[in-house]
Design a protein around this motif. Sequence first.
Motif, PDB file in Angstrom:
ATOM      1  N   THR A  78      48.846  44.112  34.388  1.00 34.56           N
ATOM      2  CA  THR A  78      47.612  44.462  34.178  1.00 34.56           C
ATOM      3  C   THR A  78      46.798  43.387  35.001  1.00 34.56           C
ATOM      4  O   THR A  78      45.624  43.742  35.700  1.00 34.56           O
ATOM      5  CB  THR A  78      47.164  44.696  32.883  1.00 34.56           C
ATOM      6  OG1 THR A  78      47.982  45.659  32.277  1.00 34.56           O
ATOM      7  CG2 THR A  78      45.574  45.039  32.721  1.00 34.56           C
ATOM      8  N   ASN A 103      47.753  41.326  37.029  1.00 36.81           N
ATOM      9  CA  ASN A 103      47.594  41.360  38.839  1.00 36.81           C
ATOM     10  C   ASN A 103      46.868  42.678  39.136  1.00 36.81           C
ATOM     11  O   ASN A 103      46.189  42.443  40.311  1.00 36.81           O
ATOM     12  CB  ASN A 103      49.274  41.819  39.054  1.00 36.81           C
ATOM     13  CG  ASN A 103      49.642  41.725  40.300  1.00 36.81           C
ATOM     14  OD1 ASN A 103      48.833  41.443  41.285  1.00 36.81           O
ATOM     15  ND2 ASN A 103      50.869  42.339  40.670  1.00 36.81           N
ATOM     16  N   LEU A 104      46.881  43.807  38.903  1.00 33.47           N
ATOM     17  CA  LEU A 104      46.293  44.946  39.192  1.00 33.47           C
ATOM     18  C   LEU A 104      44.713  44.316  39.094  1.00 33.47           C
ATOM     19  O   LEU A 104      43.802  44.745  40.225  1.00 33.47           O
ATOM     20  CB  LEU A 104      46.016  45.942  38.062  1.00 33.47           C
ATOM     21  CG  LEU A 104      45.336  47.390  38.281  1.00 33.47           C
ATOM     22  CD1 LEU A 104      45.828  48.050  39.609  1.00 33.47           C
ATOM     23  CD2 LEU A 104      45.484  48.197  37.009  1.00 33.47           C
ATOM     24  N   GLN A 136      43.731  42.213  42.005  1.00 31.78           N
ATOM     25  CA  GLN A 136      43.851  42.698  43.285  1.00 31.78           C
ATOM     26  C   GLN A 136      42.352  43.604  43.512  1.00 31.78           C
ATOM     27  O   GLN A 136      42.051  43.795  44.527  1.00 31.78           O
ATOM     28  CB  GLN A 136      45.181  43.596  43.395  1.00 31.78           C
ATOM     29  CG  GLN A 136      46.420  42.836  43.516  1.00 31.78           C
ATOM     30  CD  GLN A 136      47.454  43.663  44.236  1.00 31.78           C
ATOM     31  OE1 GLN A 136      47.256  44.197  45.235  1.00 31.78           O
ATOM     32  NE2 GLN A 136      48.423  44.128  43.470  1.00 31.78           N
ATOM     33  N   ARG A 164      39.868  40.996  44.297  1.00 32.57           N
ATOM     34  CA  ARG A 164      39.926  40.778  45.709  1.00 32.57           C
ATOM     35  C   ARG A 164      39.439  42.075  46.764  1.00 32.57           C
ATOM     36  O   ARG A 164      38.744  41.625  47.722  1.00 32.57           O
ATOM     37  CB  ARG A 164      41.468  40.617  46.076  1.00 32.57           C
ATOM     38  CG  ARG A 164      41.842  40.193  47.451  1.00 32.57           C
ATOM     39  CD  ARG A 164      42.211  38.799  47.581  1.00 32.57           C
ATOM     40  NE  ARG A 164      41.981  38.511  49.016  1.00 32.57           N
ATOM     41  CZ  ARG A 164      41.976  37.097  49.564  1.00 32.57           C
ATOM     42  NH1 ARG A 164      42.196  36.295  48.633  1.00 32.57           N
ATOM     43  NH2 ARG A 164      41.690  37.092  50.813  1.00 32.57           N
ATOM     44  N   ALA A 188      35.691  42.016  46.635  1.00 36.08           N
ATOM     45  CA  ALA A 188      35.287  40.717  47.382  1.00 36.08           C
ATOM     46  C   ALA A 188      35.466  41.128  49.092  1.00 36.08           C
ATOM     47  O   ALA A 188      34.429  40.815  49.892  1.00 36.08           O
ATOM     48  CB  ALA A 188      35.981  39.704  47.172  1.00 36.08           C
ATOM     49  N   GLU A 189      36.202  41.736  49.436  1.00 32.88           N
ATOM     50  CA  GLU A 189      36.322  42.114  50.782  1.00 32.88           C
ATOM     51  C   GLU A 189      35.750  43.230  51.116  1.00 32.88           C
ATOM     52  O   GLU A 189      35.112  43.349  52.381  1.00 32.88           O
ATOM     53  CB  GLU A 189      37.939  42.312  51.024  1.00 32.88           C
ATOM     54  CG  GLU A 189      38.822  41.152  51.115  1.00 32.88           C
ATOM     55  CD  GLU A 189      40.361  41.282  51.064  1.00 32.88           C
ATOM     56  OE1 GLU A 189      40.777  42.493  51.307  1.00 32.88           O
ATOM     57  OE2 GLU A 189      41.014  40.217  51.272  1.00 32.88           O
TER      58      GLU A 189
END
Lengths: 190, 243
Positions: free
Chosen positions: A8, A10-11, A14, A17, A20-21
């Motif tokens: 969770t 890690n999810l 991501q 991230r 943000a991108e």
Amino acid sequence: MNENGENTNNLIKQMARLYAEISLLLRTADKMMLDKDWEPAAGNTALQGSRNIDAPNYWIPQDVFRFYSNNNHEQILAYIAVTIFHRDNESKLEEPLLTCGWLDYGNGNKLATWDYWYAHIHLYQKKFEIDGKMRPIDAAFFEKELRKKNIHSAYSLAVPLMDITGTGSLDTKIIKPLIAEVESSNESNI
Amino acid sequence: MLMAFLNGKLSLRQTNMEDMLTSNVFGLMRYLPPSKLLLPFLALAVDSDGRHLLSGLDETSEVSYDFWPTYKEARCNSCEPDVVLKIDEPNGRRIILLIEAKYLSGKSSEADENTRPNDQLAREWDNLQPIAVREGHEPILLYLTAGLSFPSEDISASQKELIKAQKSSGIMCWLSWRHLYAITKDSEHARLKDLSCLMDKMQLTFFSGFSQVQNVPPINWQFKKNFEWEMGNIPNLRWSFER
């Protein structure tokens, strides 16, 4: 640590991230649009959603959007948006999209109010293409939902978000087609 | 400091993040040959006409660093720029480069009604000019921000105040912290790699596509919908209201 907890974590990392991108992509788009005299029409606003405990489906934004106006095209509301998922029909959207388009309020009219959901009008195209070609919005949907908002016409295009790999592809697949199509449409209306 | 940040010992909410960033980046540059990082970075600076005023500087130039000096020239409002570099090229060109670094904040002061410039960049230029004349340097002011594009409004407001006070504008250029990532991301040099990680961690990059998504295994967790309160037996209440 519990394996599910780790997954969770890690999810979520991501997802953070990815957001943000997307923010960086849309701020870059803002700059490129501003260079062509298209200014952000809704300040820094880029999302809509819900904080309601009973509406978890609306906690995650369906799309992240930017709207633009231009003093030389006062009747046009342009937009660029990342559509992350399709809230009403998950199976319709297999991957996130970068879409753009515009709504034309008719010659001599100025922008008054608009709804943020216009940023995903591409999802309502009957012939749902993700090929980078600008098309008018499906006539039935237009008559049902947009005509009553005093909109005279609306157009959209979409490309897979992951096809945008830098400022070069953002420019060639989104910014240039959007501006060229708006301007040619506006000239043909005069 | 760099290691403390990379290892999560400092947070982005740290109030003096601007100074930490300046210290990390220019502190590192100071210990590297100018050709490794400083000069390629400065070469990307642009002025309002898009000219690269600091490109083509000689790699063997001598560079001195002065961090947070305080300037108070005669008839000037005082200022404290973040870094001042003196660059001496072998061909005799001598540059004094005043760097005003920003991270999340804007200029610390704006123009006012006084006769001497008060806008932060204008005030710094006002001080820099006499120093440069006295020391025989060519003055340039570098506005270093976290932005994606040339900060036209900030620079033109400063130039406007200078023109009002001095009848001439300053030599100002802009650079983004984000340019550092592009310069360092493919470097084999350990310190430059660390700097690249710092820029990435602080999200000081230009858009260059999306990161590879890692596969996340299914999360086998579910909140049980039915509560089972273990309250035990509740004795009968032996109370009634007498009418």
